[in-house]
Scaffold this motif. Sequence first.
Motif, PDB file in Angstrom:
ATOM      1  N   UNK A 255       0.941  -1.192   0.075  1.00 29.40           N
ATOM      2  CA  UNK A 255      -0.135   0.185  -0.056  1.00 29.40           C
ATOM      3  C   UNK A 255       0.836   1.175   0.037  1.00 29.40           C
ATOM      4  N   UNK A 256       1.754   1.630  -1.122  1.00 25.34           N
ATOM      5  CA  UNK A 256       2.408   2.597  -1.253  1.00 25.34           C
ATOM      6  C   UNK A 256       2.029   3.250  -2.719  1.00 25.34           C
ATOM      7  N   UNK A 257       2.076   4.573  -2.695  1.00 24.89           N
ATOM      8  CA  UNK A 257       1.940   5.157  -4.233  1.00 24.89           C
ATOM      9  C   UNK A 257       2.874   4.626  -5.280  1.00 24.89           C
ATOM     10  N   UNK A 258       4.060   4.689  -4.684  1.00 31.22           N
ATOM     11  CA  UNK A 258       5.256   4.344  -5.706  1.00 31.22           C
ATOM     12  C   UNK A 258       5.142   2.836  -6.106  1.00 31.22           C
ATOM     13  N   UNK A 259       4.287   2.097  -5.456  1.00 27.07           N
ATOM     14  CA  UNK A 259       4.067   0.617  -5.839  1.00 27.07           C
ATOM     15  C   UNK A 259       2.853   0.625  -6.951  1.00 27.07           C
ATOM     16  N   UNK A 260       2.029   1.597  -6.705  1.00 26.36           N
ATOM     17  CA  UNK A 260       0.921   1.725  -7.979  1.00 26.36           C
ATOM     18  C   UNK A 260       1.423   2.026  -9.169  1.00 26.36           C
ATOM     19  N   UNK A 261       2.533   2.892  -8.901  1.00 24.59           N
ATOM     20  CA  UNK A 261       3.209   3.460 -10.124  1.00 24.59           C
ATOM     21  C   UNK A 261       3.712   2.312 -10.995  1.00 24.59           C
ATOM     22  N   UNK A 262       4.529   1.550 -10.217  1.00 20.88           N
ATOM     23  CA  UNK A 262       5.085   0.358 -10.675  1.00 20.88           C
ATOM     24  C   UNK A 262       4.334  -0.708 -11.169  1.00 20.88           C
ATOM     25  N   UNK A 263       3.183  -0.857 -10.495  1.00 23.59           N
ATOM     26  CA  UNK A 263       2.038  -1.820 -11.228  1.00 23.59           C
ATOM     27  C   UNK A 263       1.663  -1.304 -12.415  1.00 23.59           C
ATOM     28  N   UNK A 264       1.499  -0.037 -12.785  1.00 24.82           N
ATOM     29  CA  UNK A 264       1.290   0.866 -14.082  1.00 24.82           C
ATOM     30  C   UNK A 264       2.090   0.504 -15.019  1.00 24.82           C
ATOM     31  N   UNK A 265       3.390   0.218 -14.574  1.00 20.61           N
ATOM     32  CA  UNK A 265       4.719   0.026 -15.502  1.00 20.61           C
ATOM     33  C   UNK A 265       4.525  -1.629 -16.019  1.00 20.61           C
ATOM     34  N   UNK A 266       4.290  -2.276 -15.127  1.00 23.52           N
ATOM     35  CA  UNK A 266       3.869  -3.590 -15.348  1.00 23.52           C
ATOM     36  C   UNK A 266       2.855  -4.005 -16.553  1.00 23.52           C
ATOM     37  N   UNK A 267       1.654  -3.249 -16.148  1.00 22.79           N
ATOM     38  CA  UNK A 267       0.537  -3.587 -17.154  1.00 22.79           C
ATOM     39  C   UNK A 267       0.853  -2.810 -18.402  1.00 22.79           C
ATOM     40  N   UNK A 268       1.499  -1.687 -18.737  1.00 23.11           N
ATOM     41  CA  UNK A 268       1.938  -0.745 -19.634  1.00 23.11           C
ATOM     42  C   UNK A 268       2.803  -2.004 -20.545  1.00 23.11           C
ATOM     43  N   UNK A 269       3.699  -2.724 -19.943  1.00 23.69           N
ATOM     44  CA  UNK A 269       4.623  -3.628 -20.676  1.00 23.69           C
ATOM     45  C   UNK A 269       3.963  -4.619 -21.152  1.00 23.69           C
ATOM     46  N   UNK A 270       3.156  -5.242 -20.499  1.00 19.55           N
ATOM     47  CA  UNK A 270       2.181  -6.384 -20.858  1.00 19.55           C
ATOM     48  C   UNK A 270       1.210  -5.999 -22.069  1.00 19.55           C
ATOM     49  N   UNK A 271       0.796  -4.873 -21.924  1.00 15.54           N
ATOM     50  CA  UNK A 271      -0.057  -4.348 -23.103  1.00 15.54           C
ATOM     51  C   UNK A 271       0.664  -3.991 -24.601  1.00 15.54           C
ATOM     52  N   UNK A 272       1.879  -3.760 -24.230  1.00 11.34           N
ATOM     53  CA  UNK A 272       2.637  -3.214 -25.586  1.00 11.34           C
ATOM     54  C   UNK A 272       3.772  -4.251 -25.800  1.00 11.34           C
ATOM     55  N   UNK A 273       3.488  -5.528 -25.662  1.00 14.75           N
ATOM     56  CA  UNK A 273       4.435  -6.342 -26.149  1.00 14.75           C
ATOM     57  C   UNK A 273       5.774  -6.866 -25.311  1.00 14.75           C
ATOM     58  N   UNK A 274       5.514  -6.383 -24.148  1.00 10.63           N
ATOM     59  CA  UNK A 274       6.645  -6.843 -23.118  1.00 10.63           C
ATOM     60  C   UNK A 274       6.229  -7.983 -22.258  1.00 10.63           C
ATOM     61  N   UNK A 275       6.860  -8.375 -21.389  1.00 10.30           N
ATOM     62  CA  UNK A 275       6.529  -9.462 -20.456  1.00 10.30           C
ATOM     63  C   UNK A 275       7.231  -9.131 -18.840  1.00 10.30           C
ATOM     64  N   UNK A 276       6.466  -8.350 -18.155  1.00 11.84           N
ATOM     65  CA  UNK A 276       6.946  -7.678 -17.084  1.00 11.84           C
ATOM     66  C   UNK A 276       5.937  -8.182 -15.681  1.00 11.84           C
ATOM     67  N   UNK A 277       6.646  -8.614 -14.856  1.00  7.62           N
ATOM     68  CA  UNK A 277       6.118  -9.275 -13.465  1.00  7.62           C
ATOM     69  C   UNK A 277       6.310  -8.579 -12.250  1.00  7.62           C
ATOM     70  N   UNK A 278       5.618  -8.731 -11.373  1.00  2.39           N
ATOM     71  CA  UNK A 278       5.538  -8.112  -9.977  1.00  2.39           C
ATOM     72  C   UNK A 278       6.524  -8.798  -9.051  1.00  2.39           C
ATOM     73  N   UNK A 279       6.749  -9.978  -9.428  1.00  2.00           N
ATOM     74  CA  UNK A 279       7.495 -10.954  -8.725  1.00  2.00           C
ATOM     75  C   UNK A 279       9.014 -10.308  -8.361  1.00  2.00           C
TER      76      UNK A 279
END
Length: 491
Positions: A334-358
């Motif tokens: 529950x941190x704002x900087x983690x929500x931003x990184x969550x966006x990065x994960x989704x963005x990568x996966x919607x634009x041909x990448x393969x990024x995970x939170x693990x």
Amino acid sequence: MKSTETSSSAHGLKKSQPEEFDLVILGGGTGSTVAAWTFAGEGKRVAVVDRKYIGGSCPNIACLPSKNIIHSAKVASYFRRSKEFGITHEGFAINMANVRERKRGMVRGLNDMYMENYKNTGAEFILGTGRFLAPRTVEVTLADGTTRQLRGANVIVSTGTRATLEAIPGLAEAKPLTHIEALELDQVPEHLLVIGGGYIGVEFSQAMRRFGSKVTVIDRNGRLMSKEDEDVCVALNRLLDDEGIDVHLNTPIKRVSGKSGDSVTIVFEQNGTDKMLKGTHLLVATGRTPNTEGLGLKLAGVELTDRGYIKVNDRLQTTAPGVWAIGEIAGSPQFTHISVDDFRVVHANLTGGNRVTTGRQVPYCLFTDPELARIGLSETDAKSKGIPYRLFKVPMEANLRARTLSETRGFLKALVEADSDRILGFTVFGVGAGEILAAVQIAMIAGLPYTALRDAVLTHPTLVEGLIPLFSSAASAHKVVETRRAQISAA
């Protein structure tokens, strides 16, 4: 804000066919906001729906407003310490209405900046209440009662969490403050009772005490910030004690009576005996509850976990095709900087990448004065997992810059892998902790050994320079090392 509502209501007539978007975002938090600006900037048609706040909770009712108020409290503390710095004065008074207005002014500026970014990127912000009608289809009820239907090729859910109000007899009837109402106080509470000794409870307790409140903290756990290492918990308890804050631990609450803002009474159990506390205001800070009610998640095919959060995989995909979840609602830290990184994960996966939170780093900072910041393994984590380590630890007074500031409370400590020079974790309780943490985190990202920080040429005198005496100190190998080696030899 007014122009946003006008443009939204212009679409007021309910349409038989949903408006088509490349991306619909339900919930306008920081991760959502960055997602909207980024995808829209890449040429996608994007809509963000939020019930109340431009930019979500962080710039409006959480991170930034609370740090604004906390800084005002720090200035008040400097007034009280003025003789220490060779400055005399004849007293001062706290005007909470003005403290609140400074905070509100900052929020207004942030709202304006956010709306300008929406305009510049082409993303659409819609002020209204959204819910799923069908897979990837959201209905938004606007302030004037009209509705819009939005369908996204992809949908991101980011509705966050809210303060938990436990089922304690009389608690709901007492109309307690949460962090939201506490940030809107225009008078200093005479006696603030705080239920919860976690992040919010500890930060607000110190701030309100510095404004002049009598403050009492009640927590069911055996120590403040109970998930932290014991030395951290002890240091925080001493800090609050030195500030004149009463702390009651191991105290389950039995009932509450009265009304916050007038007179409120808490009956709690301690050592088998019922005890009573009376105050004028009550603040509840005992955890967070996910905002999933009324979202129509079943209609969208989105499942929840047994804790009530949206179920996602490590790519942040939900159980519904084309629907993603980010931030606290997805069970992320529950941190704002983690929500931003969550966006990065989704963005990568919607634009041909393969990024995970693990396996990602999760830094955090508690904005008490002094701050507490941590990254990587704590000693508690290492011991529970049987990970051997070397411990480096020095008092904050070893930092010469801290001495110039008369801010020597606290310590720095680092865990280094037992059989290599790799940094496993770092904790600092002291002035500028969040900024010092960043230097160690970057070294960890780069895979640098602790010796790189020990031998670095760092500007003198600065707070980050304190890493040199830390990593130059004698390391103590934790007993887990020998236990682990014995286990390996026996095997």
